[in-house]
Design a protein around this motif. Structure first.
Motif, PDB file in Angstrom:
ATOM      1  N   VAL A  24       0.864  -1.170   0.000  1.00  0.00           N
ATOM      2  CA  VAL A  24       0.000   0.000   0.000  1.00  0.00           C
ATOM      3  C   VAL A  24       0.906   1.227   0.000  1.00  0.00           C
ATOM      4  N   VAL A  25       0.594   2.197  -0.861  1.00  0.00           N
ATOM      5  CA  VAL A  25       1.425   3.392  -0.988  1.00  0.00           C
ATOM      6  C   VAL A  25       0.584   4.611  -0.638  1.00  0.00           C
ATOM      7  N   THR A  26       1.077   5.415   0.327  1.00  0.00           N
ATOM      8  CA  THR A  26       0.376   6.640   0.708  1.00  0.00           C
ATOM      9  C   THR A  26       1.307   7.838   0.606  1.00  0.00           C
ATOM     10  N   ASP A  78       9.316   6.268   4.440  1.00  0.00           N
ATOM     11  CA  ASP A  78       9.203   5.282   5.513  1.00  0.00           C
ATOM     12  C   ASP A  78       8.645   3.993   4.936  1.00  0.00           C
ATOM     13  N   ILE A  79       9.092   2.883   5.480  1.00  0.00           N
ATOM     14  CA  ILE A  79       8.592   1.564   5.100  1.00  0.00           C
ATOM     15  C   ILE A  79       8.118   0.875   6.368  1.00  0.00           C
ATOM     16  N   ARG A  80       6.890   0.403   6.338  1.00  0.00           N
ATOM     17  CA  ARG A  80       6.357  -0.348   7.477  1.00  0.00           C
ATOM     18  C   ARG A  80       5.820  -1.675   6.980  1.00  0.00           C
ATOM     19  N   ILE A  91       5.356   4.908   2.679  1.00  0.00           N
ATOM     20  CA  ILE A  91       4.970   6.302   2.865  1.00  0.00           C
ATOM     21  C   ILE A  91       5.944   7.099   2.009  1.00  0.00           C
ATOM     22  N   VAL A  92       5.405   7.831   1.032  1.00  0.00           N
ATOM     23  CA  VAL A  92       6.254   8.373  -0.032  1.00  0.00           C
ATOM     24  C   VAL A  92       6.041   9.857  -0.301  1.00  0.00           C
ATOM     25  N   ASP A  93       7.022  10.400  -1.005  1.00  0.00           N
ATOM     26  CA  ASP A  93       6.912  11.701  -1.661  1.00  0.00           C
ATOM     27  C   ASP A  93       6.813  11.381  -3.147  1.00  0.00           C
TER      28      ASP A  93
END
Length: 120
Positions: A24-26, A78-80, A91-93
């Protein structure tokens, strides 16, 4: 019964029968869900190493770096991983639209019964 995947501090992804886990990418600032994709071990390792999102393309049957042709790279802040390590959250830009259609998010339509309507 819990095992070391559930409570431990060692990365040990639980890939499915095809060797994939969901990703999942947010967006880092808005929290908006940008896309859902799949990763194999190589894609996850490349993402960790480069801090740019890599996935396994089921349609192309190959590894791909998001933005390799469009330039819309996803820089990973961040990677979770979830509790049983069978899903990853990036969690991306985003350098541009995440969706191949040109939309910012792949989730740009709302389901209303059997009708789809654009999300404003």
């Amino acid at each position: 019964m819990l095992d070391s995947r559930d409570t431990g501090l060692v990365l040990n992804p639980k890939y499915d029968a095809a060797g994939l886990i969901s990703a999942v990418v947010t967006d880092r600032f808005s929290g908006e869900v940008l896309m859902l994709a799949h990763m194999n071990a190589e894609a996850l390792a490349m993402t960790i190493a480069t801090r740019e999102a890599h996935f396994w393309s089921r349609s192309r049957n190959r590894l791909w770096k998001k933005g390799e042709s469009s330039g819309n790279v996803l820089k990973v802040a961040d990677i979770r991983i979830d509790c049983d390590q069978d899903a990853v959250w990036l969690i991306v830009d985003a350098a541009g639209p995440a969706c191949h259609t040109g939309e910012r998010s792949c989730f740009f339509r709302r389901v209303d019964g059997v009708i789809l309507s654009p999300v404003e």
